[in-house]
Design a protein around this motif. Structure first.
Motif, PDB file in Angstrom:
ATOM      1  N   ILE A  91      34.472  36.877  32.079  1.00 11.28           N
ATOM      2  CA  ILE A  91      35.462  37.347  31.106  1.00 11.28           C
ATOM      3  C   ILE A  91      36.269  36.164  30.561  1.00 11.28           C
ATOM      4  CG2 ILE A  91      37.573  38.720  30.818  1.00 11.28           C
ATOM      5  CD1 ILE A  91      36.415  40.748  32.781  1.00 11.28           C
ATOM      6  N   CYS A  92      36.614  35.228  31.432  1.00 12.43           N
ATOM      7  CA  CYS A  92      37.378  34.055  30.987  1.00 12.43           C
ATOM      8  C   CYS A  92      36.582  33.220  29.987  1.00 12.43           C
ATOM      9  CB  CYS A  92      37.787  33.206  32.190  1.00 12.43           C
ATOM     10  SG  CYS A  92      39.103  33.960  33.174  1.00 12.43           S
ATOM     11  N   HIS A  93      35.281  33.124  30.189  1.00 18.29           N
ATOM     12  CA  HIS A  93      34.423  32.435  29.208  1.00 18.29           C
ATOM     13  C   HIS A  93      34.439  33.186  27.869  1.00 18.29           C
ATOM     14  CE1 HIS A  93      33.043  29.373  31.875  1.00 18.29           C
ATOM     15  NE2 HIS A  93      32.339  30.184  32.665  1.00 18.29           N
ATOM     16  N   GLU A  94      34.369  34.516  27.962  1.00 13.44           N
ATOM     17  CA  GLU A  94      34.429  35.337  26.744  1.00 13.44           C
ATOM     18  C   GLU A  94      35.770  35.142  26.035  1.00 13.44           C
ATOM     19  OE1 GLU A  94      33.476  39.466  27.385  1.00 13.44           O
ATOM     20  OE2 GLU A  94      31.979  38.955  28.895  1.00 13.44           O
ATOM     21  N   MET A  95      36.838  35.085  26.812  1.00 10.07           N
ATOM     22  CA  MET A  95      38.173  34.889  26.234  1.00 10.07           C
ATOM     23  C   MET A  95      38.270  33.542  25.520  1.00 10.07           C
ATOM     24  SD  MET A  95      40.381  36.449  29.425  1.00 10.07           S
ATOM     25  CE  MET A  95      41.875  35.600  28.962  1.00 10.07           C
ATOM     26  N   ALA A  96      37.671  32.520  26.118  1.00  7.06           N
ATOM     27  CA  ALA A  96      37.691  31.194  25.487  1.00  7.06           C
ATOM     28  C   ALA A  96      36.953  31.224  24.151  1.00  7.06           C
ATOM     29  CB  ALA A  96      37.072  30.163  26.420  1.00  7.06           C
ATOM     30  N   ASP A  97      35.822  31.924  24.135  1.00  4.41           N
ATOM     31  CA  ASP A  97      35.046  32.038  22.886  1.00  4.41           C
ATOM     32  C   ASP A  97      35.823  32.826  21.834  1.00  4.41           C
ATOM     33  OD1 ASP A  97      32.959  30.606  23.982  1.00  4.41           O
ATOM     34  OD2 ASP A  97      31.827  32.392  24.595  1.00  4.41           O
ATOM     35  N   LEU A  98      36.448  33.910  22.252  1.00  3.52           N
ATOM     36  CA  LEU A  98      37.222  34.725  21.314  1.00  3.52           C
ATOM     37  C   LEU A  98      38.445  33.976  20.793  1.00  3.52           C
ATOM     38  CD1 LEU A  98      37.022  38.163  23.153  1.00  3.52           C
ATOM     39  CD2 LEU A  98      36.028  37.644  20.924  1.00  3.52           C
ATOM     40  N   SER A  99      39.072  33.199  21.667  1.00  2.00           N
ATOM     41  CA  SER A  99      40.219  32.406  21.253  1.00  2.00           C
ATOM     42  C   SER A  99      39.830  31.384  20.188  1.00  2.00           C
ATOM     43  CB  SER A  99      40.830  31.695  22.468  1.00  2.00           C
ATOM     44  OG  SER A  99      41.953  30.937  22.096  1.00  2.00           O
ATOM     45  N   TYR A 100      38.670  30.750  20.409  1.00  2.00           N
ATOM     46  CA  TYR A 100      38.177  29.782  19.418  1.00  2.00           C
ATOM     47  C   TYR A 100      37.862  30.493  18.096  1.00  2.00           C
ATOM     48  CZ  TYR A 100      35.295  26.196  17.203  1.00  2.00           C
ATOM     49  OH  TYR A 100      34.788  25.278  16.312  1.00  2.00           O
ATOM     50  N   LEU A 101      37.235  31.671  18.203  1.00  2.00           N
ATOM     51  CA  LEU A 101      36.896  32.432  16.995  1.00  2.00           C
ATOM     52  C   LEU A 101      38.163  32.826  16.239  1.00  2.00           C
ATOM     53  CD1 LEU A 101      34.792  33.913  15.226  1.00  2.00           C
ATOM     54  CD2 LEU A 101      35.010  35.877  16.767  1.00  2.00           C
ATOM     55  N   TYR A 102      39.179  33.262  16.968  1.00  2.00           N
ATOM     56  CA  TYR A 102      40.428  33.689  16.337  1.00  2.00           C
ATOM     57  C   TYR A 102      41.094  32.524  15.599  1.00  2.00           C
ATOM     58  CZ  TYR A 102      45.050  35.789  15.764  1.00  2.00           C
ATOM     59  OH  TYR A 102      46.221  36.272  15.230  1.00  2.00           O
ATOM     60  N   GLN A 103      41.119  31.363  16.242  1.00  2.00           N
ATOM     61  CA  GLN A 103      41.779  30.206  15.655  1.00  2.00           C
ATOM     62  C   GLN A 103      41.012  29.633  14.456  1.00  2.00           C
ATOM     63  OE1 GLN A 103      42.397  27.430  18.870  1.00  2.00           O
ATOM     64  NE2 GLN A 103      43.418  28.973  20.138  1.00  2.00           N
ATOM     65  N   ASN A 104      39.699  29.848  14.443  1.00  2.00           N
ATOM     66  CA  ASN A 104      38.868  29.272  13.382  1.00  2.00           C
ATOM     67  C   ASN A 104      38.174  30.355  12.557  1.00  2.00           C
ATOM     68  OD1 ASN A 104      38.789  26.160  14.153  1.00  2.00           O
ATOM     69  ND2 ASN A 104      38.582  27.340  16.064  1.00  2.00           N
TER      70      ASN A 104
ATOM     71  N   THR B 161      37.132  36.619  40.371  1.00  2.00           N
ATOM     72  CA  THR B 161      35.809  37.097  40.758  1.00  2.00           C
ATOM     73  C   THR B 161      34.740  36.574  39.813  1.00  2.00           C
ATOM     74  OG1 THR B 161      35.920  39.097  39.375  1.00  2.00           O
ATOM     75  CG2 THR B 161      36.883  39.232  41.590  1.00  2.00           C
ATOM     76  N   ASN B 162      33.473  36.830  40.171  1.00  2.00           N
ATOM     77  CA  ASN B 162      32.368  36.459  39.275  1.00  2.00           C
ATOM     78  C   ASN B 162      32.534  37.115  37.913  1.00  2.00           C
ATOM     79  OD1 ASN B 162      31.343  35.468  41.769  1.00  2.00           O
ATOM     80  ND2 ASN B 162      29.270  35.657  40.978  1.00  2.00           N
ATOM     81  N   THR B 163      32.909  38.398  37.934  1.00  2.00           N
ATOM     82  CA  THR B 163      33.132  39.112  36.676  1.00  2.00           C
ATOM     83  C   THR B 163      34.257  38.463  35.888  1.00  2.00           C
ATOM     84  OG1 THR B 163      32.395  41.189  37.675  1.00  2.00           O
ATOM     85  CG2 THR B 163      33.737  41.347  35.677  1.00  2.00           C
ATOM     86  N   GLY B 164      35.319  38.073  36.595  1.00  2.00           N
ATOM     87  CA  GLY B 164      36.459  37.444  35.931  1.00  2.00           C
ATOM     88  C   GLY B 164      36.111  36.122  35.291  1.00  2.00           C
ATOM     89  N   VAL B 165      35.265  35.340  35.945  1.00  2.00           N
ATOM     90  CA  VAL B 165      34.830  34.058  35.374  1.00  2.00           C
ATOM     91  C   VAL B 165      34.108  34.287  34.051  1.00  2.00           C
ATOM     92  CG1 VAL B 165      33.270  32.090  35.703  1.00  2.00           C
ATOM     93  CG2 VAL B 165      34.726  32.872  37.588  1.00  2.00           C
TER      94      VAL B 165
END
Length: 640
Positions: free
Chosen positions: A623-636, A617-621
């Motif tokens: 959230i997926c962007h947020e997840m990508a940002d959080l994943s990058y933050l976690y790794q770095n 869904t639009n909401t899911g898209v």
């Protein structure tokens, strides 16, 4: 800039473990079933019917209750649903009719039922989302009761003690009301209003108040809504049209009493120059509620604002030749000596035409008195705090169209030629068509609203074009024949020829092309309002092999004689789409006392093979962007 963004994100999640927790939480959320979307359109001020449909979620509440208690046949489903729809009213009725001990028994019976429905309705949401839906004053108690409502014997005393104590403290009605409103909120996740909140019906302001308090809603502007936006944005011709329609349907009290707009100068002016004529008789459904004096005044005000509207529209047509509205400059086509008008080379006699302030040599010129009057009325409209607040919300939550979960929502049409090609509007050497045309319109709406002191700038004039222009996606006709309907007996002149879109939208190929124009997939749908579906004549709201759905069945009572129903609404959940047809609403009192509902039939529009999840869904898209940002933050994390 990117580094600064991640630094700000790190401030929100200062510990690496917090980033991981949020990431896991979001990954779980996108695997949940999508929430239910509720689509409504063309409310036209009919608050009571709209409010009922909102409370029952177009039948979704009753479906949830039935599913929840399918193994418990003795549960009074209808009575429980009425309680959920109208808790305050139902409880007041029970209190008046039951003895104290019977009332306590009613509380004890229904509180567990409501807790079970709350649990059932919230099962596809996270506990966090359910918690946020709970009213703050009862959040802790309800969470405890929700946890223990299905408890076994070892905790039954704990549960019963809480419920008994709530009743002893006279908090049962407040708790029940809180649970009922929580259920309403959980059953429908998001509301779409596909245009036309205003005009005809008596309570558009109450609809706006209701919408502004919903947790998740969007609006696609309708042609009637755009007039109200235009008036607050500073369009004098839109203001006159707004006043004319309000007087036509007996709704001036909306402006005067509820929006605090001073109409006394207009009433004085209208009584000074106009006598009542049949063409301007009131169109209200309940004529008996108006005195003869009121009906005469509404008639006079309608005449006065019509002439002022035609004058102002003529001025706009002259300063905006690019709008190609020359044929609508009606006051300049009148032979005042013979009382005839020439339209498309045909001469028609005028019936009861009365233009006491119209100068035959300069018919578009306002008198000094009229200039002062219009300035005062426009100022009063723009200074209404409540109206400004409602239009601010309309602008913030609204748009010309919306692409949402692979569906295309807009109120009227996408202007087309007879062959299906996109119809364009040429402005300053640029051609706008399809998506680009609607984007251009929206840009002008927002530009005009940001500068309400400008009354004849291009953007503000464009808002009027949206009401009446041939290439307007909100109007969708060749011409608006307001003048002809008032003053010409020949009904052939009253016809407003629709854009070919309204015929071509029955063609699945055309609908697929329009979805592609807005970068939407072939499995999406177009959802329209604007045109009442004449069910009595066999018209089907589901068109083009289910690619397009029209959900204006006629909330406005003035439409119901021709439509045969009182509106369509649409539901989209994780299993697919359903169209609901509604019968006319009687009253809240009837619904509470007799348990009456207004849904008649539900039809399956589309069914998905695999249950739709949040991630698509639009909401899911987002959230997926947020997840990508959080994943990058976690790794770095240590580098940022």
């Amino acid at each position: 800039m990117e580094k600064k963004y991640y630094q700000l994100l790190k401030e929100k999640f200062p510990k690496k473990e917090q980033v991981l927790t949020e990431l896991i939480n979001l990954e779980a959320i996108v695997q949940l079933p999508k929430g239910t979307e509720h689509f409504v359109s063309d409310l036209h001020g009919e608050f009571d019917a709209f409010d009922h449909v909102l409370r029952n979620g177009s039948g979704s509440v009753k479906e949830k209750v039935k599913e929840c208690f399918q193994a418990m046949p003795k549960v009074p489903i209808t009575d429980l649903c009425t309680l959920i729809y109208y808790p305050e009213e139902k409880l007041a009725l029970q209190k008046a009719s039951l003895k104290p001990q019977a009332l306590i028994a009613y509380y004890k019976e229904n509180i567990p039922y409501l807790l079970q429905v709350t649990n059932y309705a919230g099962r596809k949401y996270t506990r966090s989302k359910v918690r946020k839906a709970l009213p703050p004053q009862f959040a802790y108690i309800i969470e405890e009761l929700l946890t223990e409502v299905d408890t076994k014997k070892d905790k039954i005393d704990y549960f019963t003690t809480i419920v008994n104590r709530i009743i002893e403290l006279n908090q049962a009605p407040a708790l029940i009301t809180a649970l009922c409103k929580t259920i309403q909120r959980l059953v429908v996740d998001h509301l779409h209003v596909v245009g036309d909140i205003y005009d005809r019906g008596p309570k558009p302001d109450q609809i706006m108040e209701r919408l502004s308090n919903l947790p998740s809603v969007d609006i696609q502007w309708g042609n009637h809504d755009i007039v109200w936006l235009a008036a607050v944005a500073g369009s004098p011709v839109a203001a006159m049209n707004l006043l004319r329609i309000s007087s036509r349907y007996g709704n001036l009290d909306i402006l005067e009493e509820r929006y605090g707009i001073n109409l006394r100068p207009l009433a004085t002016y209208a009584q000074k120059y106009y006598e009542p004529t049949p063409a301007f008789n009131l169109k209200a459904e309940d004529m008996h509620t108006f005195s003869e004096a009121e009906q005469i005044l509404f008639n006079q005000i309608q005449q006065a604002t019509a002439i002022l509207q035609f004058k102002l529209e003529g001025q706009l047509i002259l300063r905006r030749p690019e709008f190609l509205l020359d044929k609508r400059n009606v006051l300049t086509f009148i032979d005042y000596s013979s009382q005839t008008i020439t339209l498309d080379d045909v001469v028609y006699p005028l019936v009861d035409f009365n233009g006491p302030t119209v100068d035959e040599k300069q018919p578009l010129t306002l008198t000094k008195e009229e200039e002062t009057l219009i300035a005062r009325l426009l100022s009063s409209i723009q200074e209404s705090e409540k109206l400004k607040r409602h239009m601010d919300f309309m602008l913030a939550s609204g748009s010309m169209y919306l692409c949402y979960n692979d569906n295309l929502l807009f109120h009227g049409c996408i202007p087309l030629h007879e062959n299906g090609d996109l119809k364009s509007l040429r402005i300053n050497g640029h051609n706008y068509a399809g998506k680009a045309l609607l984007d251009f319109y929206e840009e002008q709406v927002r530009k005009s609203y940001l500068d309400p002191s400008c009354h004849d700038d291009f953007a503000t004039d464009m808002l009027w074009y949206l009401w009446t222009g041939e290439s307007s996606s909100l109007f969708g006709k060749e011409a608006m024949t307001t003048f002809e309907r008032y003053y010409i007996a020949d009904k052939k002149t009253h016809i407003e020829k629709k854009n070919p879109y309204y015929r071509l939208r029955n063609d699945e190929t055309i609908c697929q092309e329009l979805l592609a124009e807005f970068d939407l997939p072939h499995h999406g749908h177009i959802i329209n309002g604007h045109t009442p579906v004449k069910e009595k004549k066999g018209e089907d709201p589901i068109k083009a092999n289910s690619k397009l759905i029209v959900i204006d069945g006629g909330y406005a009572k003035s439409y119901q004689k021709t439509t045969g129903i009182a509106g369509y609404t649409l539901l989209s959940n994780s299993y697919g789409m359903q169209l609901a047809a509604h019968q006319p609403f009687t009253s809240v009192a009837d619904a509470v006392k007799n348990g009456t509902d207004i849904i008649s039939v539900k039809r399956l529009v589309d069914e998905v093979i695999h249950r739709t999840k949040v991630k698509t869904t639009n909401t899911g898209v987002k959230i997926c962007h947020e997840m990508a940002d959080l994943s990058y933050l976690y790794q770095n994390f240590d580098k940022i």
